[in-house]
Design an enzyme around this catalytic site. Structure first.
Site, short mmCIF file in Angstrom:
data_model
loop_
_atom_site.label_atom_id
_atom_site.label_comp_id
_atom_site.label_asym_id
_atom_site.label_seq_id
_atom_site.Cartn_x
_atom_site.Cartn_y
_atom_site.Cartn_z
N TYR A 182 0.86 -1.19 0.00
CA TYR A 182 0.00 0.00 0.00
C TYR A 182 0.90 1.23 0.00
CZ TYR A 182 -3.95 3.00 1.48
OH TYR A 182 -4.93 3.96 1.58
N LYS A 193 -1.63 -1.54 -3.96
CA LYS A 193 -2.66 -0.52 -3.86
C LYS A 193 -1.96 0.82 -4.04
CE LYS A 193 -6.19 1.54 -0.89
NZ LYS A 193 -6.80 1.60 0.46
#
Length: 284
Positions: free
Chosen positions: A125, A153
């Site tokens: 992320y 992400k």
């Protein structure tokens, strides 16, 4: 997913399981529990493990359950990864250690250590707006070589960097910004890890399916419909606050309570959210 709370500040597992089922019914392929929007920073470790179990109980094999296992303390992350695996998670979402501002070598070592801590696919992320540092593209390319690091992400909003990752790795890339989904998928991204999908999953599903079906016209229509809704959920107050508020307005049985340091939206903020949704044609 947001984490619903009771009026006495306990996790409301009944509301959580109902929301999990609702989101899968509306077209979500996976659910992230105890992520940023799930108020992970103020959840206890046992609550995070219990949320994974509750999500699995609610949706069974209909959707994958991804556990947010992140802290800014690597050894704690290793513990959380192992706990998520024992609780039955299908994968883990790991953010760059925040506040510490490690070097890129430190970022690399952290992610590799967490990936080694559990037999779970890991989603990187990258969100420098929250962590204080970006993950350099070179670092992501190195991390992509790890057999358990399988997706990204991407909330860095750097189209050049994203293109390079898509071109040079086999990582599945997901937009971490709701407004970028169409653009990112046009470049080859797999989808979105979304906040706004709490209240607009069918439209996101329609847009994503249109992209996958090479129907750009329909994808653009859905994208334009989502614009004011994304603004309402993502720009007026923090995403957990707005998601619970709008779900409640829509009639879903969820308290709007959040844990400090978050607070509920004040009247002026609520009116901004409401105006955005009315612009989208919503009757609330």
């Amino acid at each position: 997913m947001v984490t619903p709370f009771t009026k006495d500040d306990r996790v409301d597992f009944k509301a959580f399981e109902a929301l999990a089922a609702k989101l899968v019914d509306e077209g979500n392929d996976a659910l992230v529990v105890s992520g940023t929007t799930g108020e992970t920073s103020t959840l206890e470790d046992y609550e995070k493990a219990d949320l994974v179990r509750a999500a699995k109980s609610a949706v069974g094999d209909r959707a994958k359950i991804i556990a947010g296992t992140s802290t800014n303390h690597t050894s704690h992350d290793l513990e959380m990864a192992a706990k998520a695996e024992r609780a039955g998670a299908d994968g883990q979402l790991v953010v760059t250690p925040y506040y510490n501002k490690p070097s890129q070598d430190g970022v690399l070592a952290h992610y590799r250590a967490v990936a080694d801590a559990a037999d779970l696919p890991l989603m990187i992320y990258d969100i420098p707006g929250r962590t204080g540092i970006p993950i350099a593209t070179e670092t992501i390319l190195k991390l992509a070589e790890h057999p358990r690091i399988m997706s990204l992400k991407d909330a860095k909003n750097d189209i050049t960097a994203t293109t390079e990752v898509l071109t040079k790795t086999d990582l599945e890339v997901y937009s971490g910004d709701d407004q970028n989904v169409l653009a990112w998928m046009a470049m080859g991204a797999a989808g979105v890890v979304s906040v706004t999908s709490h209240v607009a999953s069918p439209t996101f599903r329609r847009m994503i399916d249109a992209v996958l079906g090479y129907d750009l016209k329909e994808a653009r229509i859905a994208h334009s419909e989502l614009g004011p809704v994304i603004r309402a959920l993502m720009t007026r107050v923090q995403g957990a606050v707005s998601s619970k508020l709008v779900l409640n307005w829509m009639g879903f049985p969820i308290n709007t309570d959040v844990r400090l340091p978050l607070v509920q939206a004040n009247e002026a903020e609520q009116q901004l959210v409401l105006a955005d949704l009315r612009e989208a044609g919503w009757k609330l």
